[in-house]
Design a protein around this motif. Sequence first.
Motif, PDB file in Angstrom:
ATOM      1  N   TRP A  12       0.838  -1.205   0.000  1.00 15.51           N
ATOM      2  CA  TRP A  12       0.000   0.000   0.000  1.00 15.51           C
ATOM      3  C   TRP A  12       0.870   1.250   0.000  1.00 15.51           C
ATOM      4  O   TRP A  12       0.638   2.180  -0.772  1.00 15.51           O
ATOM      5  CB  TRP A  12      -0.927  -0.011   1.207  1.00 15.51           C
ATOM      6  N   LEU A  13       1.877   1.274   0.858  1.00 16.05           N
ATOM      7  CA  LEU A  13       2.737   2.448   0.954  1.00 16.05           C
ATOM      8  C   LEU A  13       3.568   2.642  -0.302  1.00 16.05           C
ATOM      9  O   LEU A  13       3.863   3.773  -0.697  1.00 16.05           O
ATOM     10  CB  LEU A  13       3.654   2.323   2.179  1.00 16.05           C
ATOM     11  N   VAL A  14       3.936   1.557  -0.955  1.00 22.25           N
ATOM     12  CA  VAL A  14       4.714   1.663  -2.197  1.00 22.25           C
ATOM     13  C   VAL A  14       3.854   2.183  -3.334  1.00 22.25           C
ATOM     14  O   VAL A  14       4.186   3.172  -3.995  1.00 22.25           O
ATOM     15  CB  VAL A  14       5.325   0.295  -2.567  1.00 22.25           C
ATOM     16  N   LEU A  15       2.738   1.496  -3.586  1.00 19.71           N
ATOM     17  CA  LEU A  15       1.945   1.799  -4.778  1.00 19.71           C
ATOM     18  C   LEU A  15       1.051   3.025  -4.595  1.00 19.71           C
ATOM     19  O   LEU A  15       0.961   3.876  -5.487  1.00 19.71           O
ATOM     20  CB  LEU A  15       1.096   0.582  -5.154  1.00 19.71           C
ATOM     21  N   VAL A  16       0.397   3.130  -3.454  1.00 18.28           N
ATOM     22  CA  VAL A  16      -0.575   4.210  -3.248  1.00 18.28           C
ATOM     23  C   VAL A  16       0.100   5.486  -2.753  1.00 18.28           C
ATOM     24  O   VAL A  16      -0.198   6.577  -3.230  1.00 18.28           O
ATOM     25  CB  VAL A  16      -1.680   3.768  -2.269  1.00 18.28           C
ATOM     26  N   LEU A  17       1.024   5.346  -1.798  1.00 18.36           N
ATOM     27  CA  LEU A  17       1.662   6.530  -1.215  1.00 18.36           C
ATOM     28  C   LEU A  17       2.858   6.992  -2.042  1.00 18.36           C
ATOM     29  O   LEU A  17       2.882   8.123  -2.534  1.00 18.36           O
ATOM     30  CB  LEU A  17       2.096   6.241   0.218  1.00 18.36           C
ATOM     31  N   SER A  18       3.870   6.135  -2.170  1.00 22.80           N
ATOM     32  CA  SER A  18       5.122   6.570  -2.797  1.00 22.80           C
ATOM     33  C   SER A  18       4.972   6.833  -4.286  1.00 22.80           C
ATOM     34  O   SER A  18       5.668   7.688  -4.834  1.00 22.80           O
ATOM     35  CB  SER A  18       6.218   5.530  -2.553  1.00 22.80           C
TER      36      SER A  18
END
Length: 293
Positions: A221-227
């Motif tokens: 989630w943090l890779v694809l959506v946030l970063s």
Amino acid sequence: MNPRAQAFLPLLFVLLWSTGFIGAKLGLPYAEPLTFLSTRYVLVIAVMLAVVIVSRAPWPRSWGATAHIAATGLMVHGLYLGGVFMSIKHGLPAGVTALVVGMQPLLTAVGAGALLGERVSPRQWLGLVLGFVGVALVVGGRAQLGLPAGDLWHMIWPALVALLGITAGTLYQKRHCPSFDLRTGSVIQFVPALLLTALVAAQTETLHIEWHGRFIFALLWLVLVLSVGAISLLNLLIRQGSATHVASLFYLTPPVTAIIAWALFDETLSPMAIVGMAVAVSGVWLARQRSAR
């Protein structure tokens, strides 16, 4: 860009950015903060490199431009995210962490006037102050830590570093590299952030990860959506608007985070928190109004 889509981008950014604290809450029990972030950065760089290769995205034309983009990455990713994750891991509640970094719009407004020559109107100043008051009301109930001053300082100093990092990064990018290709720019930003974060992690952490399902979900989630998603939106918003306008959006992060936490973790919202959300939203609306010419 379609005007309706352009108007929707700030709201989408706030929603995506607010999930960062939720992702940290889910993933940090299974990895130390800088180890978690280093793993995240490796995956982000791999994903964005693939996008760059497939789309044949252009790289900056000079080493100077590359250096400016890299410098923003150190501040916006390395310092900001590292500080936020370390504070939460050290025991500072996510809401209190959000309150600390939520002071960014005030610092950015001061810096925008001094460094960028942006005029901040009295109406915008009022909006910025209201936003801060609203954020304080939302998270105020969670600030009753009852800890010795030394323990509290151990928890809060990384969040202060994060606050300075995101403020300096926003101003620096607006002044030195407001426009660059978001695909290659992301790679350039995350590489120095990875080097710094991994170096510190190797010196201070065990580098152990427990590959639990929650950790994997939080990481992806943090890779694809946030970063990838939210950071690209942030760069786009900085390109299109003033530093003060963009920074004012961060006032909405704690209230939106509180709503998401209520929906996912059944965290209740006090009447004071609801009032604070209304005040924060009003403040952001005022702060984002254009200065009178």
